[in-house]
Scaffold this active site. Structure first.
Site, PDB file in Angstrom:
ATOM      1  N   SER A  34       0.735  -1.305  -0.110  1.00  0.00           N
ATOM      2  CA  SER A  34       0.119  -0.023   0.025  1.00  0.00           C
ATOM      3  C   SER A  34       0.949   1.218  -0.010  1.00  0.00           C
ATOM      4  O   SER A  34       0.344   2.378   0.082  1.00  0.00           O
ATOM      5  CB  SER A  34      -0.845  -0.013   1.097  1.00  0.00           C
ATOM      6  OG  SER A  34      -0.567  -0.257   2.474  1.00  0.00           O
ATOM      7  N   ASN A 121      -1.629  -2.748  13.045  1.00  0.00           N
ATOM      8  CA  ASN A 121      -3.014  -2.619  13.161  1.00  0.00           C
ATOM      9  C   ASN A 121      -3.611  -1.431  13.981  1.00  0.00           C
ATOM     10  O   ASN A 121      -4.508  -0.600  13.317  1.00  0.00           O
ATOM     11  CB  ASN A 121      -3.679  -3.811  13.775  1.00  0.00           C
ATOM     12  CG  ASN A 121      -3.444  -5.115  12.942  1.00  0.00           C
ATOM     13  OD1 ASN A 121      -2.910  -4.618  11.700  1.00  0.00           O
ATOM     14  ND2 ASN A 121      -3.943  -6.041  13.000  1.00  0.00           N
ATOM     15  N   THR A 166     -41.204  26.352  -8.307  1.00  0.00           N
ATOM     16  CA  THR A 166     -41.342  24.694  -8.157  1.00  0.00           C
ATOM     17  C   THR A 166     -41.752  24.158  -9.206  1.00  0.00           C
ATOM     18  O   THR A 166     -42.156  24.903 -10.141  1.00  0.00           O
ATOM     19  CB  THR A 166     -42.686  24.767  -7.045  1.00  0.00           C
ATOM     20  OG1 THR A 166     -43.877  24.991  -7.835  1.00  0.00           O
ATOM     21  CG2 THR A 166     -42.681  25.401  -5.818  1.00  0.00           C
ATOM     22  N   HIS A 167     -41.160  22.873  -9.410  1.00  0.00           N
ATOM     23  CA  HIS A 167     -41.094  22.249 -10.694  1.00  0.00           C
ATOM     24  C   HIS A 167     -40.516  22.989 -11.762  1.00  0.00           C
ATOM     25  O   HIS A 167     -40.869  22.928 -13.020  1.00  0.00           O
ATOM     26  CB  HIS A 167     -42.830  22.010 -10.976  1.00  0.00           C
ATOM     27  CG  HIS A 167     -43.894  21.360 -10.272  1.00  0.00           C
ATOM     28  ND1 HIS A 167     -43.923  19.996  -9.881  1.00  0.00           N
ATOM     29  CD2 HIS A 167     -44.198  21.865  -9.043  1.00  0.00           C
ATOM     30  CE1 HIS A 167     -44.681  20.047  -8.777  1.00  0.00           C
ATOM     31  NE2 HIS A 167     -44.899  21.002  -8.328  1.00  0.00           N
ATOM     32  N   SER A 288     -15.718  27.297 -26.390  1.00  0.00           N
ATOM     33  CA  SER A 288     -15.663  25.838 -27.156  1.00  0.00           C
ATOM     34  C   SER A 288     -14.543  26.133 -28.371  1.00  0.00           C
ATOM     35  O   SER A 288     -14.223  27.114 -28.716  1.00  0.00           O
ATOM     36  CB  SER A 288     -16.934  25.732 -27.654  1.00  0.00           C
ATOM     37  OG  SER A 288     -17.036  25.004 -28.939  1.00  0.00           O
ATOM     38  N   LYS A 294     -19.273  30.409 -27.465  1.00  0.00           N
ATOM     39  CA  LYS A 294     -19.800  29.966 -26.197  1.00  0.00           C
ATOM     40  C   LYS A 294     -18.880  30.182 -25.212  1.00  0.00           C
ATOM     41  O   LYS A 294     -17.773  30.481 -25.258  1.00  0.00           O
ATOM     42  CB  LYS A 294     -19.561  28.424 -26.397  1.00  0.00           C
ATOM     43  CG  LYS A 294     -20.423  27.638 -27.332  1.00  0.00           C
ATOM     44  CD  LYS A 294     -21.827  27.710 -26.692  1.00  0.00           C
ATOM     45  CE  LYS A 294     -22.195  26.631 -25.613  1.00  0.00           C
ATOM     46  NZ  LYS A 294     -22.218  25.364 -25.846  1.00  0.00           N
ATOM     47  N   ASN A 296     -18.699  28.397 -21.453  1.00  0.00           N
ATOM     48  CA  ASN A 296     -19.356  27.168 -20.936  1.00  0.00           C
ATOM     49  C   ASN A 296     -19.077  27.474 -19.074  1.00  0.00           C
ATOM     50  O   ASN A 296     -17.879  27.849 -18.773  1.00  0.00           O
ATOM     51  CB  ASN A 296     -18.854  26.103 -21.177  1.00  0.00           C
ATOM     52  CG  ASN A 296     -19.170  25.921 -22.761  1.00  0.00           C
ATOM     53  OD1 ASN A 296     -20.255  26.368 -23.281  1.00  0.00           O
ATOM     54  ND2 ASN A 296     -18.395  25.394 -23.685  1.00  0.00           N
ATOM     55  N   GLU A 301     -20.291  22.850 -13.547  1.00  0.00           N
ATOM     56  CA  GLU A 301     -20.573  21.293 -14.282  1.00  0.00           C
ATOM     57  C   GLU A 301     -19.644  20.348 -13.687  1.00  0.00           C
ATOM     58  O   GLU A 301     -20.097  19.253 -13.447  1.00  0.00           O
ATOM     59  CB  GLU A 301     -20.445  21.535 -15.798  1.00  0.00           C
ATOM     60  CG  GLU A 301     -21.406  22.411 -16.411  1.00  0.00           C
ATOM     61  CD  GLU A 301     -20.887  22.595 -17.964  1.00  0.00           C
ATOM     62  OE1 GLU A 301     -21.480  21.456 -18.621  1.00  0.00           O
ATOM     63  OE2 GLU A 301     -20.350  23.540 -18.429  1.00  0.00           O
ATOM     64  N   TYR A 328      -9.049  -6.914  12.807  1.00  0.00           N
ATOM     65  CA  TYR A 328      -8.390  -6.370  11.416  1.00  0.00           C
ATOM     66  C   TYR A 328      -8.559  -7.278  10.451  1.00  0.00           C
ATOM     67  O   TYR A 328      -8.181  -8.565  10.626  1.00  0.00           O
ATOM     68  CB  TYR A 328      -6.866  -5.808  11.745  1.00  0.00           C
ATOM     69  CG  TYR A 328      -6.469  -5.541  10.406  1.00  0.00           C
ATOM     70  CD1 TYR A 328      -6.526  -4.091  10.154  1.00  0.00           C
ATOM     71  CD2 TYR A 328      -5.581  -6.223   9.620  1.00  0.00           C
ATOM     72  CE1 TYR A 328      -6.068  -3.577   8.982  1.00  0.00           C
ATOM     73  CE2 TYR A 328      -5.106  -5.582   8.661  1.00  0.00           C
ATOM     74  CZ  TYR A 328      -5.084  -4.513   8.074  1.00  0.00           C
ATOM     75  OH  TYR A 328      -4.618  -4.019   7.025  1.00  0.00           O
ATOM     76  N   GLN A 333      -7.215  -2.265   4.212  1.00  0.00           N
ATOM     77  CA  GLN A 333      -5.993  -1.320   3.418  1.00  0.00           C
ATOM     78  C   GLN A 333      -6.803  -0.662   2.379  1.00  0.00           C
ATOM     79  O   GLN A 333      -6.186   0.419   2.016  1.00  0.00           O
ATOM     80  CB  GLN A 333      -5.149  -2.340   2.909  1.00  0.00           C
ATOM     81  CG  GLN A 333      -3.829  -1.767   2.018  1.00  0.00           C
ATOM     82  CD  GLN A 333      -2.759  -2.536   2.012  1.00  0.00           C
ATOM     83  OE1 GLN A 333      -2.198  -2.724   3.239  1.00  0.00           O
ATOM     84  NE2 GLN A 333      -2.492  -3.092   0.820  1.00  0.00           N
ATOM     85  N   LYS A 336      -8.101   3.436   2.027  1.00  0.00           N
ATOM     86  CA  LYS A 336      -7.313   4.701   1.867  1.00  0.00           C
ATOM     87  C   LYS A 336      -7.526   5.505   0.746  1.00  0.00           C
ATOM     88  O   LYS A 336      -7.924   6.701   0.622  1.00  0.00           O
ATOM     89  CB  LYS A 336      -6.121   4.470   2.067  1.00  0.00           C
ATOM     90  CG  LYS A 336      -5.657   4.248   3.632  1.00  0.00           C
ATOM     91  CD  LYS A 336      -4.325   3.720   3.726  1.00  0.00           C
ATOM     92  CE  LYS A 336      -4.100   2.847   4.936  1.00  0.00           C
ATOM     93  NZ  LYS A 336      -5.321   1.613   4.674  1.00  0.00           N
TER      94      LYS A 336
HETATM   95  N1  ARG Z   1      -1.011  -1.357   5.143  1.00  0.00           N
HETATM   96  C1  ARG Z   1      -1.990  -2.179   6.141  1.00  0.00           C
HETATM   97  C2  ARG Z   1      -3.431  -1.156   6.138  1.00  0.00           C
HETATM   98  O1  ARG Z   1      -3.351  -0.392   5.411  1.00  0.00           O
HETATM   99  C3  ARG Z   1      -1.422  -1.792   7.368  1.00  0.00           C
HETATM  100  C4  ARG Z   1      -1.955  -2.646   8.642  1.00  0.00           C
HETATM  101  C5  ARG Z   1      -1.461  -4.090   8.305  1.00  0.00           C
HETATM  102  N2  ARG Z   1      -1.648  -4.996   9.138  1.00  0.00           N
HETATM  103  C6  ARG Z   1      -1.240  -6.213   9.016  1.00  0.00           C
HETATM  104  N3  ARG Z   1      -1.495  -7.106  10.068  1.00  0.00           N
HETATM  105  N4  ARG Z   1      -1.225  -6.654   7.758  1.00  0.00           N
HETATM  106  O2  ARG Z   1      -4.319  -1.568   6.598  1.00  0.00           O
END
Ligand code: ARG
Length: 471
Positions: A34, A121, A166-167, A288, A294, A296, A301, A328, A333, A336
């Site tokens: 990650s 964790n 309204t509408h 445009s 134009k 825009n 948007e 956990y 992971q 994120k």
């Molecule tokens: N990279 C992991 C996450 O984003 C960190 C925690 C990992 N813990 C584990 N026991 N593999 O959640």
């Protein structure tokens, strides 16, 4: 040999490599890593580690000298991160192990003591909370800037008359200031939701360790305090697995973007030549490549369009959490990227709107004319008849006939003569013209939450006071 290929050849090079007898498959290594995205939390990771190490030393688990070496090493790594000089390794999987390995590189074996009494964790849960709390504060400030812009514009336009819809059909006249304050109310609730979410983000999971807590004499209240968290979280199993604070943030984000998309839609309509109510300065528009005429409204948007991805992130996180057994799981992971993108999108959209709001230029005459053309004071005529003693349903009928006459003649109610109006009811007297004008119509809605200019100004004052309380 690069750091990554060394790690691949030798399983023991992993921080957890002790029980492994073959190296991780190269694809699996990339698939499970990650660091490419969680390096975004590097400074929060270091902040969490500094607090953890200080707490360990205060509790006697680390010697003072050990703590000082760890502290200085982490501070130096923070400098490397800020300067963009830290080399991230996919073989080291995530931000946590990259920083820990770098610490040991820099300060030697004592670096390996940092992880005493914690786990990735509780570490990752701490990092996300710290990171999100900082983002919430930045988003809160930007929301405040946007709301202030809207409230000041509303005060300036407290007696600017436009059709209320309204509408999407002209219904009754309102003031433009009143319409802007409706947007502000939505954003006010969003702000309150954000601050409520912040309370639940701002708890410290540190010390929950892998899932069950730790055997070291840790002081969870102390590490929470060092990190500015309001308190430690209550249950270790929940602490390492809960991501509902991130879901809640995305729910806030989805509602905020939904509100901004509504305002965007109105801006798109109002800047069109068909409405022509608002002029959006050129700096918020593009042209445009083929149609020279134009201009825009790209910014509103895009905000409208970005609502889709934020709604998507909310669903991603809800689905990620659904049915996860305690505690956990690596699934987490995946929290994120949706969270990061939701934050980035919210910040960009708020910035766009906060910049744009004070620059909106209403075309007052066009708005006024549109309100005049739409028989928007028909309800006022009915209310007038009711005040003179006529039952509302009969009044509705009389006004309906007057409007039909006006449609046939191509004239608004206020443009008819007294005699013309009296064809439909002799209850109508010369004072009817006080209520048929647009000014009379808006001024008569003179109660809290009504569109009367005086009420708009009073509402602006209340809104300003709420905004002031935030600082
Ligand atoms: N990279 C992991 C996450 O984003 C960190 C925690 C990992 N813990 C584990 N026991 N593999 O959640």
């Amino acid at each position: 040999m690069s750091k990554d290929s060394q790690n691949q050849a030798n399983p023991a090079a992993k921080l957890w490599g002790g029980r492994f007898s073959e190296a991780t498959d190269a694809f699996v290594e990339r698939f499970t890593a990650s660091v490419t995205f969680d390096q975004r939390m590097a400074l929060e990771d270091i902040q969490g580690s500094l607090a953890h190490a200080q707490m360990l030393s205060e509790s006697g688990v680390l010697e003072t000298a050990e703590f000082e070496a760890i502290r200085d090493g982490l501070n130096a790594i923070a400098e490397e991160v800020r300067a963009g000089k830290l080399e991230w390794s996919v073989a080291l999987e995530d931000v946590h192990m990259n920083i820990e390995a770098r610490l040991t590189d820099r300060i030697g074996t004592v670096g390996k003591k940092l992880h005493t009494g914690r786990s990735r964790n509780d570490q990752v849960a701490t990092d996300i909370r710290l990171w999100l709390r900082g983002q919430i504060d930045a988003i809160g400030a930007e929301l405040t800037r946007l709301q202030s812009g809207l409230v000041e514009l509303a005060a300036k336009e407290s007696d600017t008359i436009m059709p209320g819809f309204t509408h999407l059909q002209a219904a009754q006249p309102v003031t433009f200031g009143h319409h802007l304050l409706a947007w502000n109310e939505m954003l006010q609730r969003d702000y309150e939701r954000l601050m409520d979410c912040r309370k639940r983000v701002n708890r410290s999971p540190l010390g929950a360790a892998a899932l069950a807590g730790t055997t070291y004499p840790i002081d969870r209240a102390r590490s929470a305090e060092l990190l500015g968290f309001s308190a430690p979280t209550e249950n270790s199993l929940d602490s390492v697995s809960d991501r509902d604070f991130a879901i809640e943030f995305c729910a806030f984000a989805a509602l905020l973007l939904t509100h901004l998309s509504r305002a965007s839609e109105e801006l798109v309509l109002w800047t069109s030549s068909q409405f022509n109510f608002i002029e959006l300065p050129d700096r918020f528009c593009t042209g445009s490549s083929i149609m020279p005429q134009k201009k825009n409204p790209d910014v509103p948007e895009l905000v409208r369009g970005k609502t889709g991805r934020v709604n998507g992130h909310l669903i991603s996180l809800l689905t990620l959490m659904k049915s996860q057994p305690l505690a956990y799981n690596k699934d987490n992971q995946e929290d994120k990227e949706p969270l990061f993108d939701a934050v980035d999108t919210v910040r960009d959209c708020l910035r766009a709107f906060a910049d744009m709001a004070p620059a909106l230029k209403p075309r007052r005459e066009v708005m006024y004319e549109a309100a005049r053309r739409g028989f928007s004071t028909a309800t006022d005529l009915a209310d007038y008849l009711v005040r003179k003693g006529m039952p509302f349903r009969d009044a509705h009928e009389v006004v309906g006939k007057s409007v039909a006459f006006g449609v046939a003649e191509g004239r608004d109610l206020s443009e008819m003569s007294l005699d013309e109006l009296r064809q439909f009811s002799d209850t109508i007297e010369p004072d009817v013209f006080d209520v048929l004008t647009l000014e009379g119509s808006v001024a008569a809605r003179n109660h809290i939450g009504g569109t009367a200019p005086a009420q708009v100004l009073a509402a602006c004052e209340r809104a300003r006071n709420l905004l002031k309380e935030r600082h």
